[in-house]
Design a protein around this motif. Structure first.
Motif, PDB file in Angstrom:
ATOM      1  N   GLU B 395      -8.308  11.618  13.187  1.00  0.00           N
ATOM      2  CA  GLU B 395      -9.134  11.943  12.017  1.00  0.00           C
ATOM      3  C   GLU B 395      -9.021  10.826  10.976  1.00  0.00           C
ATOM      4  OE1 GLU B 395      -7.687  15.687  10.790  1.00  0.00           O
ATOM      5  OE2 GLU B 395      -8.698  16.762  12.416  1.00  0.00           O
ATOM      6  N   GLY B 396      -7.796  10.371  10.793  1.00  0.00           N
ATOM      7  CA  GLY B 396      -7.586   9.236   9.887  1.00  0.00           C
ATOM      8  C   GLY B 396      -7.896   9.534   8.436  1.00  0.00           C
ATOM      9  N   THR B 397      -7.635  10.763   7.989  1.00  0.00           N
ATOM     10  CA  THR B 397      -7.934  11.097   6.589  1.00  0.00           C
ATOM     11  C   THR B 397      -6.687  11.424   5.789  1.00  0.00           C
ATOM     12  OG1 THR B 397      -8.407  13.322   7.389  1.00  0.00           O
ATOM     13  CG2 THR B 397     -10.294  11.887   6.935  1.00  0.00           C
ATOM     14  N   GLU B 398      -5.684  11.993   6.455  1.00  0.00           N
ATOM     15  CA  GLU B 398      -4.502  12.400   5.709  1.00  0.00           C
ATOM     16  C   GLU B 398      -3.647  11.183   5.374  1.00  0.00           C
ATOM     17  OE1 GLU B 398      -0.544  15.057   6.565  1.00  0.00           O
ATOM     18  OE2 GLU B 398      -2.436  15.712   7.495  1.00  0.00           O
ATOM     19  N   SER B 399      -3.080  11.200   4.185  1.00  0.00           N
ATOM     20  CA  SER B 399      -2.232  10.098   3.754  1.00  0.00           C
ATOM     21  C   SER B 399      -1.125   9.860   4.775  1.00  0.00           C
ATOM     22  CB  SER B 399      -1.642  10.453   2.380  1.00  0.00           C
ATOM     23  OG  SER B 399      -0.530   9.641   2.126  1.00  0.00           O
ATOM     24  N   GLY B 400      -0.929   8.637   5.147  1.00  0.00           N
ATOM     25  CA  GLY B 400       0.073   8.328   6.161  1.00  0.00           C
ATOM     26  C   GLY B 400      -0.507   8.269   7.559  1.00  0.00           C
ATOM     27  N   TYR B 401      -1.729   8.735   7.715  1.00  0.00           N
ATOM     28  CA  TYR B 401      -2.361   8.713   9.045  1.00  0.00           C
ATOM     29  C   TYR B 401      -3.679   7.955   9.011  1.00  0.00           C
ATOM     30  CZ  TYR B 401       1.095  12.145  10.408  1.00  0.00           C
ATOM     31  OH  TYR B 401       2.275  12.782  10.699  1.00  0.00           O
ATOM     32  N   ILE B 402      -3.883   7.247   7.925  1.00  0.00           N
ATOM     33  CA  ILE B 402      -5.141   6.513   7.834  1.00  0.00           C
ATOM     34  C   ILE B 402      -4.971   5.219   8.617  1.00  0.00           C
ATOM     35  CG2 ILE B 402      -6.769   5.425   6.262  1.00  0.00           C
ATOM     36  CD1 ILE B 402      -5.735   7.508   4.159  1.00  0.00           C
ATOM     37  N   ASN B 403      -5.860   5.029   9.568  1.00  0.00           N
ATOM     38  CA  ASN B 403      -5.702   3.872  10.442  1.00  0.00           C
ATOM     39  C   ASN B 403      -5.860   2.579   9.666  1.00  0.00           C
ATOM     40  OD1 ASN B 403      -5.336   4.756  13.271  1.00  0.00           O
ATOM     41  ND2 ASN B 403      -7.090   6.010  12.698  1.00  0.00           N
ATOM     42  N   PRO B 404      -4.850   1.804   9.631  1.00  0.00           N
ATOM     43  CA  PRO B 404      -4.944   0.572   8.867  1.00  0.00           C
ATOM     44  C   PRO B 404      -5.516  -0.537   9.736  1.00  0.00           C
ATOM     45  CG  PRO B 404      -2.776   0.775   9.775  1.00  0.00           C
ATOM     46  CD  PRO B 404      -3.563   1.918  10.331  1.00  0.00           C
ATOM     47  N   ASN B 405      -5.822  -1.616   9.129  1.00  0.00           N
ATOM     48  CA  ASN B 405      -6.227  -2.776   9.906  1.00  0.00           C
ATOM     49  C   ASN B 405      -5.472  -3.983   9.349  1.00  0.00           C
ATOM     50  OD1 ASN B 405      -7.430  -4.958  11.151  1.00  0.00           O
ATOM     51  ND2 ASN B 405      -9.383  -3.872  11.343  1.00  0.00           N
ATOM     52  N   TRP B 406      -4.359  -4.270   9.986  1.00  0.00           N
ATOM     53  CA  TRP B 406      -3.508  -5.366   9.528  1.00  0.00           C
ATOM     54  C   TRP B 406      -4.274  -6.688   9.546  1.00  0.00           C
ATOM     55  CZ3 TRP B 406       1.283  -5.252   7.424  1.00  0.00           C
ATOM     56  CH2 TRP B 406       2.020  -4.066   7.546  1.00  0.00           C
ATOM     57  N   GLN B 407      -5.091  -6.825  10.574  1.00  0.00           N
ATOM     58  CA  GLN B 407      -5.815  -8.080  10.728  1.00  0.00           C
ATOM     59  C   GLN B 407      -6.700  -8.346   9.512  1.00  0.00           C
ATOM     60  OE1 GLN B 407      -7.220  -8.264  14.773  1.00  0.00           O
ATOM     61  NE2 GLN B 407      -8.739  -9.779  14.189  1.00  0.00           N
TER      62      GLN B 407
END
Lengths: 597, 1140
Positions: B395-407
Motif C-alpha cells: 500500500e505504501g501509505t503508512e509511515s514507515g512503509y512508504i516505499n522510498p527511492n534511494w536512487q
C-alpha cells in the motif's frame, strides 16, 4: 652560408646537450649484493618473510582472517559474502576459485625463504657469522611453518628445499608430491636446525622467533601429524613415479616428538600462565589485551600505526560500531553449551523442539550466563548485560513489560520497584541473526571513534596451548610421563574451574575448544581429529535470541535455526583439493582422492 | 592639335582594352554567368598606359591634359606649383607613372595616388631618398554568387584571396562579399567540388559556378613526420576534420570518434565527468600510439576547437613509428595560423545529460517479497517480513512503509554541462598565429551537485618567417583539469547497491541522515552522505599539462632541400587532496517514533599526493622534395630522441583535529603512510622515408625506422622496422580516363614490419624492491621494518614483439563522386608476444617466470566505406557508411598439454580464435525437490545434495552422467566487439543543416555473473527489477529465466558461466544527431558578424540492444558491473557558433 652553419650548429648542440635517452636505470631496484651485505636491508628481507608467514592470516582482509572460525562450526557471520560459510554449505571442487582458506600454494614464499637460507649460509658473506646464524634460524622456522600450513591443508606437497634455477635438468626441476609423513619430517628437521641456531638468541626481542617458538611449532605440528596417524587412514595416491602416501603410519613417533617439545618448554622455558587479575574472567580477557607478558611464546606485533594494524576490533565491536562494522561473528547455542559449570555439568538448553513461551526457557543472568558458568564464556562472548566501557550491552530483541505485553520499540522501560531500566530492545546489530556474538580478543580500550586500526598483537603460541598439546600427546603416547592431567588442570585452575579427575579424549578436546576458542585452532582440530564430518555434515546450527522479562528480570532464551542451509562435509574433505589451475599446469601433481577433475 | 591626337590615341587604347575584356569574358564564360556587366575599376598609375605628346606645357596644363584623357583627378595647393616651369615631352606606350616620375625629377614635386586621386605635394628638403611616387589603392568591394553544378546557390563555399587568409564564405543563397586589393586571384573551394582560381580582371562582381570533383586532388593529409596530398598517399589512412568534431559538443575526443572512421573499434565503458575516455583500438588491436603535432602526447582532453584533424595510420603508413607502431598510430594535428585578417570564432554550448542506462532496484514491497522467498528457499519458516508488513509495503501509505527511492534521493534527472571556446586565427606577411581559449564545465549525476569536472584549455601556435628561408614556430598548449570528486564514488554506488528499499528515507522525520540498515551486508551506510562532499569529504585533483614546442625550419640553398629541428616538452603535474570526514547516521523506530543512537561512518583521513612527469622530445630532420618532369621524389631522414621522467609521492594521515583544516600538520603524524616513486625512460630513433611517383600514377613509398629503447638489454635494444607501400592510380590511365562511370580508382598494397614494446620496464634486470600496499611493514623488537622482496627473475633476452602488417586497398568513386567506395583487407601477424612460459617450469618453482617473447597471434579483417553524395535542387546530402570486421587467432599460445577431447576442445588456445567464451547449456530450473531427487545426472558432483528447487539444470552435453567442466560449449565471442559499424548522414537545405551518426557493434558478449543473476547471493545487493520479473519462485516455476535466490550462497553452482549469463551484446546507437541553422547574412551584415549558426544536438540518444532480460545494462560498457560504474551519458545540447 654563415647563417646555415650557425643554425646547424645550434640545433646539433641542443640535441647533443640533452642526456642520453638510453642511459636509464630503474630507480627503485636494490641490488642483491647490497641486501646481503647490509644488516638493515637483510632485516627488511627477513621482515618480509615474517609477513609472508601470515600468522594472523589476512590481518587486513577480514573475510579471510575469519574463515577458519566461520567454517569451523563455532561461528559464522550473518552476511552472505564471506566465502567461508558459503563453502561450508556447498561442494568443494578443485575449481573452487580463490577461496583463500582452501588455497595455500605458497611456493613463491618458499623460494624467497630458500634464497635467504642460501645467502645466509654463505660463509664468504660480508654479514657477520653471528647475525647470519640467528637469521638463518628464523628463516628455517618460517619455512617449517609454511610447509606445516600446506601439509595440514593438502597432505604431502612437493618439497622444495633450494632455490631452483631455470636451466636445471627437467628431472630436477619437476618435483612430485612427497608423502604426508615426509613433509612432517621435513618440518621437524627444519625446526631442529632452527633450534640449534637460535638457542639463547633473540630472547628479549619481542616478535622475533626464539628457540621456544621453534619448540612450540614443533609441539603443534607433530601433534597434528600424530592425530592424522591416529584418527585418519593411510592411502596411496597416484601411480608410478608419482605414487605417494597420504596419512601417517606411525603416530606414536609424532606423539613423542610433540610431547617432548612441549615438555621442554614447560620445564625449561621462561613462561608461565598469565594470572594477574583476581577476577578470572577479566584475567582471561587480559591475556589478549596485555602484550609481552609471560604466557606469550610468539606474537605477531600490530602497532595500530602507520601500516601495521588489524581489523579484528573493528569487526567485533559490540555495538554502534564504526562504519557499521560490529558483531560480525555470530555463534551458536551448542558452542555456549561447551562451557560447563563449576560442578562440571554442561548447561544444556532445551532440545530442538523449541516452543516460544515455554517457561523452562526462562533464565536469569546468574542462572544461565554468569553465576557458576566457566568464566571463559564471558571472555569469549558478549553475554547479555556484559559491561562494556562502563555500560551494559543489551542483546535482547524485545521486552515483556510489567503487564506481559511484548514491546520492541525504541524506548526504555523501568521496573517500578527495583528501578532497573532497560531498553525495549538491544542495539546489537542484526539481532535476529543470533544474539550470541564473539567477544574474544577485542580490545575494550580501543577508541574506535578515533581510529579503526586495531593494535592488539596476535598471539601465535601461548603456554596454555602447549599445556593442552602436552596433555593430548600424553593421552596417546605409548610411554606417557603421566603428568598430562596436571597441565590440563593448570589451565582450568587459572579460571577457577575445578580439576578434572582423569584425562580422557573428550575432556581434552572440550578443554581445548573452550580455552582456545576463536584463536584459529578449532577448524584444524576438527580436521586432524577427523571429527568434522560428524560435527558438521548435514547440520543446521542453532542460534540464540533473547527476550527480556521486566517483571522477573530474566530472559527467555530462544533457539532457532541460524544456518539457512545444511552444512556439507564429505569424508574426502579432510584433504582439500589442489586447485585445477595448479594441477593442470603441473603434470607431476596428483590430485587428492575424491575430487573429480 | 596635340589635344586631338591625344584623344585619338586614347580612344584606340580604350577600344583595345574593351575588346580584350570582351574576349576575356567569353573565354571564361563558364565562370562568369554575368560577365558583361559594366565595370569601373581603379588602376594603379604604374599600370595605366598613356600616349601623350606635348610641348611647353606649364604644370596646370599638364594636369588638365592627364585628367582629360584618364580617369585620374589631381589635388594640390596652387602655391606648390612652380608657375615658371615649362615642360615638353613625348610619352608613347609608357605608363602614367613614368610621366609623373619624369615630372618629379624636373620639379620639386612628388605624387601620391590614392585610388583615382593623385595628390601633389612638395618634396621634403631633408630626405633625398624620398620616393617621387607613391601608390595607394584602397580595397575594392567585390561580390558575387557561388553556384553548384545545377546553378543553385552553394552556401558555405570558401572564397579566399590566393596566397592569403583573406576570405569569406558564401551565405545561404550562395552570395558573398569581399574587399580585395585591385588585382588578385580568388580561390573558390567547397568540399566535394573542384577548387577554382579566378582572376578579377578589374571586375567587382564575380559569379562562379562550381564543378563536382571526384578526387579532391588538393586535400592534404597528415602522415608520420610530414604531410602529403591525399592522392599521393600509398597507405591505409582515415581522417576526421575539425568541423566534424565541433559540430556537436563532446566532453571527450575519444568517444567522439566512434563510427566516424573505418578501422576504429571505440568502446566507452565509463561516463564519469573527467573520466569518460573511450578505449580506441585500431582494427581491434591494442592501445595505439598517439602523436599530437609530431610528438607523443595524449589528445583526449584537448579542446576539440584546437584540433585541425585526426588521422589514423593503419598499415605500413604507421611503420615509420617503428617499435611503437604495432597497434597503429593516431595522429592529431592542431590548428595553426594562416595569413590574412584575423578570424574570430566563438563556440558556445549548454547541455544537459542523463544516464543512458542504469539498473533499477526493486521497491520495498518487491524486496520484502523476494527476501521472504529467498528465506523460504533456504527452508526458513520464520520469515522476516510478515504478511502484514508486505501488505503495508504494498500500500505504501503508512509511515514507515512508504516505499522510498534511494536512487532518486541521490541522483538527479539531468546533469548540466557547458562548453565555451574563443579562438582567433590570422597572420601577416611573415607571421601567422592561432590563439584559442576554451572552458568546459561538466556536472555530475549526483543530486548534491558534487563531482564536477572543469577544464581550461589555452593554446597559442605562432609561426614566424625570420628570413626568407628560415621559419620558426612556437607552440604553447596548456590545460588545467580540475576534478572535484566525491570522497569515494565507488562507495556511493555500493551504498545504493545495498540501500534497504523498505527504509522510509523520504519521510525520515529528522534532518539528520538515516541509517540505511543494510539488510544484506555488514555495514551501515548512507548514500546521501557518501554522495555529498560536505558530509563525507572529497577527492580533489588539479592536473596541469603543459606542452611547449619550439621548431625551426631552414630551406637550404639546394632546391627542394630543407632542414628542420624541433624540441618539445610535455610536462604534467597532478596534485591531489583527499579528505575523509566521518559522519553520523541514525536509525529510527517508526513504531515508537524514536531516534535510535547514532552510528559513525567513515573516518577522518587526509591524503595528499603529487605526480610529476616530463617528456622531452627532440627531432632533427633533413627533407628533400623535387619534381622532374614526370618524376616526383621526396625523402626524409630524421633523428628523434625522447627522455622521460616520472616522480610521485603520496602521504596519508588520519585523525585530523578538524576536517575544516585539511592540512597534514593538523593530522596525527604517527598514522602516516607514505609512498614515493620515480621512474625514467627514453628512446633513440633514426627514421627514413622515400617517395617516388611517376606521372602521379605509379606511387611507391619506402620507410624505415631504427629504434632503441632502454627497456631492453643492450644486445636486443636496437630494432629495424621497414615498410613499403605501392599505389596505382588506375583511373589516370588512358583507357579509363574518359570513363563516364568511373571517376577515380586507386589500388594500394603495403607490407611492413613494426614492433610493440608495451612491456613493463627493465624486465631484463633483477634485484629487490620495497613492498607497498597494506601492511607493507613488519614490526620486530619494536622496530618497524619496511619489507623488501625480489622483483622476480630477469629475462636477459627480452625484446619487442614483432608485428608484420599487410594491407590491400582500393579507393574508388563513380559518377563524378556521387558514389564512393573504399575497401581495405588486412592481415597482421604478431610474434614474440610476451607471456610467461608455463610449459617449462613447474608451479613449485616459486618464481613467476620472466616474461618472454613466446606467443604469436594473427589478426585479419576488412574495412569498407561506402559514400553517396548528391544535391537535388538546394538540398544537398551526404551519406557515408562504414563497417570494420577484425578477428584474432592464436598461432601459438603458451599453454599446458591437453588431454584429447573436451579438455583440448575447451581449453586449448593455440590455433583457435582468440575470443571465444565457453559455458554450460541450460534447460530450465529444478521445479521441486522431487525432481532433484529423481535426477539421474550428478549435477553438483556431490550427488545433488547441495541443490534446491530453482537451481539451474545444466545440460550434460557429453552424457557422462555428471556435470563437469567438460560439458561446456562455445557460447559466444569475447567481450570486445569484432564488428563495428557507423552510418553518417548529413544534409543541408537553405540555411539548415542536419546530421546524424548511427553507430553500433556486434560479435561480442557481456557476461552477467553473481549479483546480476541471483540477488541475495554472495556479494549481491538489493535485487534489480528484472530479477523481480524473471527470478524463479514457486509461483512461476516455468516462466523463470533466472535461478532462485537464497541466502546461503550456492553461487558456485548457479554462477557458472552459462547461456543464461552470456548474452550477445550487439547494439545500434544513435550516437549523434544535430540540426543547425545559419542566420541569413543580410541580418548579420548590419552588426558586422560574418556568420552565426545555432544548433541543437543530441548524443547517445537511442540505443537498441540485444541483451535480452538484461536490458537495463548499457551494451557498450560490456560489463555486468553496471551498478557500480558511472553510466555513459546521453546529452542534449543547444549551441551557437559565431564567426567575427
Amino acid at each position: 652560408m654563415k647563417k646555415i652553419i650557425y643554425i646547424a650548429f645550434g640545433v646539433c648542440l641542443f640535441i647533443v646537450g640533452c642526456e642520453d635517452p638510453l642511459d636509464k636505470q630503474p630507480l627503485d631496484l636494490i641490488s642483491e649484493k647490497d641486501v646481503w651485505s647490509d644488516e638493515v636491508l637483510a632485516d627488511s628481507y627477513i621482515a618480509n618473510l615474517y609477513d609472508q608467514a601470515r600468522f594472523f592470516r589476512g590481518s587486513n582482509d577480514d573475510n579471510i582472517g575469519m574463515a577458519d572460525v566461520l567454517n569451523g562450526g563455532f561461528a559464522r557471520n550473518y552476511a552472505t559474502w564471506p566465502t567461508g560459510y558459503a563453502h561450508a554449505t556447498s561442494s568443494i571442487t578443485p575449481d573452487i576459485g580463490s577461496a583463500a582458506v582452501f588455497h595455500y600454494w605458497i611456493y613463491s614464499d618458499i623460494r624467497a625463504m630458500n634464497e635467504a637460507i642460501e645467502k645466509l649460509s654463505n660463509e664468504s658473506s660480508e654479514l657477520s657469522k653471528g647475525y647470519r646464524d640467528t637469521r638463518l634460524g628464523e628463516v628455517y622456522f618460517i619455512r617449517a611453518w609454511s610447509y606445516f600450513v600446506m601439509v595440514r591443508l593438502y597432505g604431502g606437497v612437493p618439497l622444495v628445499d633450494r632455490v631452483q634455477d631455470i636451466d636445471e635438468a627437467e628431472e630436477d626441476l619437476w618435483i612430485p608430491r612427497s608423502s604426508e609423513e615426509e613433509v612432517y619430517d621435513f618440518v621437524a628437521s627444519d625446526l631442529d636446525k632452527a633450534y640449534n641456531l637460535l638457542v639463547g638468541k633473540n630472547l628479549n626481542e619481542y616478535g622475533r622467533i626464539t628457540e621456544w617458538a621453534v619448540l612450540a611449532l614443533k609441539s603443534r605440528a607433530m601433534l597434528y601429524a600424530a592425530s592424522v596417524g591416529k584418527f585418519g587412514m593411510v592411502q596411496t595416491i597416484g601411480s608410478g613415479d608419482l605414487q605417494t602416501t597420504l596419512g601417517i603410519s606411525d603416530p606414536d613417533k609424532y606423539w613423542k616428538l610433540s610431547r617432548d617439545a612441549s615438555k621442554e618448554i614447560i620445564d625449561h622455558g621462561p613462561f608461565e600462565l598469565y594470572d594477574n587479575n583476581a577476577d578470572p574472567a577479566k584475567n582471561f580477557v587480559e591475556i589478549f589485551d596485555n602484550e609481552g607478558h609471560s604466557e606469550i611464546i610468539l606474537a605477531e606485533v600490530f602497532t595500530g600505526q602507520g601500516d601495521r594494524w588489524n581489523r579484528w576490533d573493528q569487526w567485533m565491536w559490540p555495538t554502534q560500531g564504526r562504519n557499521g562494522y560490529s558483531n560480525f561473528l555470530k555463534s551458536f547455542s551448542h558452542v555456549l553449551e561447551k562451557f560447563e559449570d563449576k560442578s562440571g555439568n554442561f548447561k544444556l538448553m532445551n532440545g530442538s523442539e523449541f516452543t516460544l513461551g515455554d517457561p523452562s526457557n526462562r533464565h536469569s543472568l546468574d542462572d544461565f550466563f554468569y553465576g557458576d558458568r566457566d568464566p571463559r564464556a564471558q571472555a569469549s562472548f558478549y553475554l547479555p548485560e556484559a559491561m562494556w566501557n562502563g555500560d551494559p550491552i543489551y542483546v535482547h530483541q524485545g521486552t515483556y513489560d510489567m503487564d506481559d505485553t511484548y514491546k520492541t520499540g525504541g524506548g526504555t522501560l523501568t521496573h517500578p520497584v527495583t528501578g532497573k531500566t532497560v531498553p525495549m530492545k538491544g542495539l546489537n546489530r542484526d539481532i535476529n541473526g543470533s544474539a550470541l556474538n564473539v567477544r574474544k580478543k577485542v580490545r575494550e580500550s580501543h577508541d574506535l571513534t578515533v581510529a579503526p586500526e586495531g593494535d592488539s598483537d596476535y598471539i601465535v603460541f601461548r603456554l596454555a596451548e602447549i599445556y593442552l598439546n602436552y596433555a593430548e600427546a600424553e593421552l596417546y603416547v605409548s610411554s606417557p610421563n603421566g603428568d598430562g592431567l596436571v597441565y590440563l588442570n593448570k589451565v582450568r585452575q587459572r579460571v577457577d574451574m575445578p580439576d578434572k579427575p582423569v584425562l580422557t579424549q573428550d575432556i581434552i578436546r572440550n578443554e581445548r575448544n573452550v580455552e582456545l576458542m576463536f584463536e584459529g585452532h578449532h577448524f584444524w582440530d576438527t580436521r586432524r581429529w577427523r571429527t568434522a564430518e560428524a560435527e558438521l555434515n548435514g547440520k543446521n546450527f542453532q542460534g540464540l535470541q533473547f527476550r527480556y522479562h521486566l517483571a522477573t528480570d530474566d530472559y527467555e532464551i530462544i533457539k532457532f535455526n541460524a544456518d539457512n542451509k545444511a552444512r556439507i562435509f564429505q569424508p574426502h574433505y579432510y584433504y582439500y583439493p589442489i586447485r585445477s589451475t595448479d594441477i593442470n599446469a603441473n603434470p607431476y601433481l596428483v590430485q587428492n582422492p575424491g575430487y573429480i577433475e | 592639335m596635340n589635344y586631338i591626337r591625344l584623344r585619338q590615341i586614347l580612344f584606340k587604347m580604350s577600344k583595345r582594352s574593351l575588346h580584350a575584356l570582351i574576349v576575356n569574358c567569353l573565354l571564361m564564360s563558364t565562370i562568369y554567368a554575368d560577365g558583361l556587366k559594366a565595370q569601373t575599376s581603379i588602376q594603379s598609375v604604374k599600370k595605366a598606359s598613356i600616349n601623350i605628346e606635348f610641348e611647353d606645357f606649364n604644370l596646370t596644363q599638364l594636369i588638365g591634359e592627364i585628367e582629360a584623357i584618364t580617369d585620374y583627378e589631381f589635388s594640390y595647393n596652387r602655391e606648390d606649383l612652380d608657375r615658371k616651369f615649362r615642360f615638353s615631352g613625348k610619352f608613347r606606350g609608357t605608363t602614367v607613372a613614368d610621366l609623373l616620375v619624369e615630372t618629379s625629377k624636373q620639379t620639386n614635386l612628388k605624387f601620391r595616388q590614392v585610388n583615382n586621386i593623385i595628390h601633389i605635394s612638395k618634396k621634403s628638403t631633408l630626405s633625398k631618398k624620398e620616393e617621387a611616387l607613391e601608390v595607394i589603392i584602397a580595397d575594392v568591394e567585390i561580390s558575387g554568387k557561388i553556384t553548384d553544378e545545377n546553378g543553385e546557390g552553394l552556401p558555405g563555399a570558401s572564397v579566399v584571396v590566393k596566397g592569403t587568409a583573406t576570405g569569406t564564405t558564401s551565405d545561404i543563397e550562395g552570395s558573398y562579399k569581399l574587399n580585395v586589393p585591385e588585382e588578385v586571384i580568388l580561390t573558390v573551394s567547397f568540399v566535394g567540388y573542384k577548387t577554382q582560381e579566378v582572376t578579377l580582371n578589374g571586375r567587382n562582381v564575380l559569379d562562379v559556378q562550381m564543378e563536382l570533383d571526384a578526387e579532391q586532388l588538393e586535400e592534404v593529409v597528415v602522415v608520420g613526420y610530414g604531410e602529403q596530398k591525399r592522392v599521393n598517399v600509398t597507405g591505409s589512412l582515415a581522417t576526421v576534420k575539425s568541423e566534424e568534431l565541433t559540430k556537436t559538443p563532446s566532453t571527450n575526443n575519444t568517444a567522439m570518434l566512434a563510427g566516424r572512421m573505418p578501422g576504429l573499434i571505440v568502446h566507452q565503458t565509463n561516463g564519469q565527468p573527467g573520466n569518460d575516455e573511450a578505449n580506441i583500438r585500431i582494427r581491434g588491436f591494442g592501445n595505439a600510439l598517439v602523436i599530437v603535432d609530431g610528438v607523443q602526447r595524449d589528445f583526449t582532453q584537448l579542446d576539440p576547437n584546437e584540433i585541425e584533424s585526426i588521422s589514423i595510420l593503419k598499415d605500413a603508413a604507421a611503420a615509420i613509428y617503428g617499435s611503437r607502431a604495432g597497434n597503429g598510430v593516431i595522429l592529431v594535428t592542431t590548428k595553426r595560423g594562416i595569413k590574412g585578417t584575423p578570424e574570430i570564432n566563438i563556440n558556445s554550448s549548454i547541455s544537459n545529460s542523463r544516464s543512458t542506462f542504469f539498473p533499477d532496484y526493486v521497491d520495498g514491497y518487491q524486496f520484502a517479497t523476494m527476501y521472504n522467498r529467498a528465506q523460504a528457499q533456504d527452508g526458513v519458516t520464520d520469515l522476516k517480513y510478515s504478511q502484514e508488513d508486505l501488505l503495508k509495503l504494498q500500500e505504501g501509505t503508512e509511515s514507515g512503509y512508504i516505499n522510498p527511492n534511494w536512487q532518486k534521493k541521490v541522483m538527479r534527472d539531468w546533469a548540466p554541462q557547458s562548453q565555451h571556446n574563443l579562438n582567433v586565427r590570422g597572420g601577416s606577411d611573415n607571421s601567422r598565429y592561432f590563439f584559442s581559449v576554451g572552458y568546459l564545465d561538466q556536472g555530475s549525476i549526483w543530486k548534491s551537485g558534487d563531482g564536477v569536472y572543469q577544464r581550461y584549455n589555452l593554446a597559442s601556435n605562432i609561426d614566424t618567417d625570420i628570413s626568407e628561408n628560415l621559419t620558426a614556430g612556437l607552440d604553447f598548449n596548456f590545460r588545467r583539469e580540475d576534478r572535484d570528486n566525491l570522497f569515494s564514488q565507488d562507495e556511493v554506488f555500493n551504498d545504493l547497491l545495498f540501500a534497504d528499499p523498505t527504509v522510509d528515507v523520504d519521510n525520515f522525520p529528522y534532518t539528520d541522515l538515516i541509517l540505511d540498515m543494510a539488510p544484506l551486508r555488514s555495514g551501515t551506510d548512507n548514500a546521501i552522505g557518501s554522495s555529498t562532499q560536505d558530509i563525507s569529504g572529497y577527492t580533489r585533483s588539479k592536473t596541469d599539462v603543459l606542452n611547449v614546442a619550439l621548431s625551426l625550419k631552414y630551406k637550404l640553398p639546394l632546391k627542394g632541400l630543407s632542414i628542420d629541428g624541433k624540441m618539445a616538452l610535455r610536462s604534467l603535474n597532478m596534485n591531489l587532496t583527499k579528505l575523509g570526514i566521518p559522519f553520523e547516521v541514525h536509525g529510527y523506530d517508526y513504531q515508537s517514533e524514536t531516534l535510535l543512537p547514532t552510528s559513525t561512518i567513515g573516518s577522518s583521513s587526509l591524503t595528499k599526493s603529487s605526480t610529476e612527469t616530463q617528456r622531452i622530445t627532440t627531432q632533427l630532420a633533413l627533407r628533400y622534395s623535387r619534381e622532374f618532369r614526370n618524376h616526383k621524389i621526396s625523402a626524409l631522414l630524421l633523428n628523434e630522441r625522447i627522455n622521460e621522467e616520472m616522480k610521485s609521492f603520496q602521504t596519508t594521515s588520519r585523525n585530523l583535529l578538524s576536517s575544516s583544516i585539511p592540512y597534514l600538520d593538523n593530522a596525527d603524524g604517527t598514522t602516516a603512510t607514505n609512498t614515493d616513486d620515480a621512474s625514467q625512460d627514453g628512446r633513440v630513433s633514426w627514421v627514413g622515408r622515400a617517395n617516388y611517383s611517376y606521372k602521379g600514377k605509379y606511387l611507391v613509398e619506402g620507410t624505415f625506422r631504427y629504434d632503441a629503447s632502454p627497456r631492453f638489454p643492450q644486445d636486443t635494444r636496437w630494432g629495424f622496422f621497414p615498410g613499403i607501400s605501392l599505389a596505382w592510380r588506375m583511373s589516370d590511365e588512358a583507357f579509363l580516363q574518359n570513363s563516364n562511370v568511373l571517376s577515380n580508382l586507386k589500388l594500394r598494397a603495403s607490407a611492413s614490419k613494426v614492433g610493440n614494446d608495451g612491456t613493463s620496464s627493465y624486465n631484463y634486470l633483477t634485484g629487490y624492491g620495497v613492498v607497498s600496499g597494506s601492511n607493507s611493514t613488519y614490526v620486530l623488537n619494536g622496530n618497524s621494518y619496511p619489507r623488501i622482496q625480489s622483483t622476480g627473475l630477469a629475462n636477459k633476452n627480452i625484446t619487442w614483439e614483432e608485428v608484420s602488417v599487410y594491407n590491400l586497398g582500393m579507393e574508388s568513386s563513380f559518377f563524378n563522386g556521387i558514389i564512393g567506395l573504399e575497401v581495405d583487407l588486412f592481415y597482421r601477424k604478431r610474434t614474440g608476444l610476451l607471456t610467461t612460459s608455463n610449459a617449462t617450469l613447474p608451479n613449485t618453482f616459486g618464481a613467476t617466470l620472466p616474461q618472454q617473447n613466446i606467443n604469436s597471434q594473427d589478426n585479419r579483417g576488412f574495412e569498407l566505406v561506402l559514400n553517396h553524395r548528391n544535391a537535388i535542387g538546394g538540398f544537398r546530402y551526404n551519406i557515408s557508411g562504414n563497417v570494420t570486421l577484425t578477428r584474432a587467432k592464436w598461432i601459438h599460445f603458451e599453454e599446458r598439454e591437453f588431454d584429447e577431447g573436451d579438455d583440448q576442445r575447451i581449453n586449448k588456445q593455440s590455433g583457435q580464435w582468440a575470443n571465444r567464451t565457453f559455458g554450460y547449456l541450460t534447460e530450465g530450473f529444478f521445479k521441486s525437490q522431487d525432481e532433484i531427487d529423481a535426477a539421474t545426472i550428478d549435477y553438483d558432483q556431490s550427488g545433488n545434495v547441495s541443490l534446491s528447487p530453482g537451481d539451474i539444470k545444466y545440460v550434460d552435453t557429453n552424457m557422462d552422467g555428471v556435470i563437469t567442466g567438460d560439458d561446456r560449449v562455445e557460447l559466444g565471442k569475447g567481450t570486445t566487439p569484432e564488428l563495428m559499424f557507423g552510418l553518417n548522414a548529413e544534409a543541408t537545405f537553405k540555411g539548415f543543416d542536419f546530421s546524424m551518426l548511427w553507430q553500433g557493434a556486434s560479435n561480442y558478449v557481456t557476461i552477467f555473473t553473481g549479483a546480476n543473476l541471483g540477488g541475495f547471493q554472495s556479494g549481491a545487493g538489493i535485487p534489480l527489477t528484472y530479477q523481480w520479473e524473471y527470478q524463479w519462485n514457486e509461483e512461476n516455476p516455468n516462466a523463470a529465466k533466472l535461478p532462485a535466490a537464497n541466502f546461503s550462497g550456492i553461487s558456485n553452482y548457479n554462477n557458472r558461466q552459462s547461456d543464461i549469463s552470456v548474452q550477445d551484446a550487439t547494439y545500434l546507437r544513435l550516437k549523434n544527431v544535430s540540426i543547425g541553422y545559419v542566420i541569413p547574412k543580410s541580418l548579420l551584415d548590419k552588426v558586422g558578424i560574418k556568420k552565426v549558426r545555432v544548433y541543437a544536438s543530441g548524443m547517445n540518444v537511442f540505443t537498441f540492444s540485444g541483451l535480452g532480460i538484461f536490458k537495463d545494462y548499457d551494451p557498450e560498457i560490456s560489463s555486468s558491473n553496471a551498478q557500480s560504474t558511472y553510466p555513459i551519458q546521453k546529452t542534449y545540447s543547444l549551441g551557437i557558433n559565431i564567426t567575427l
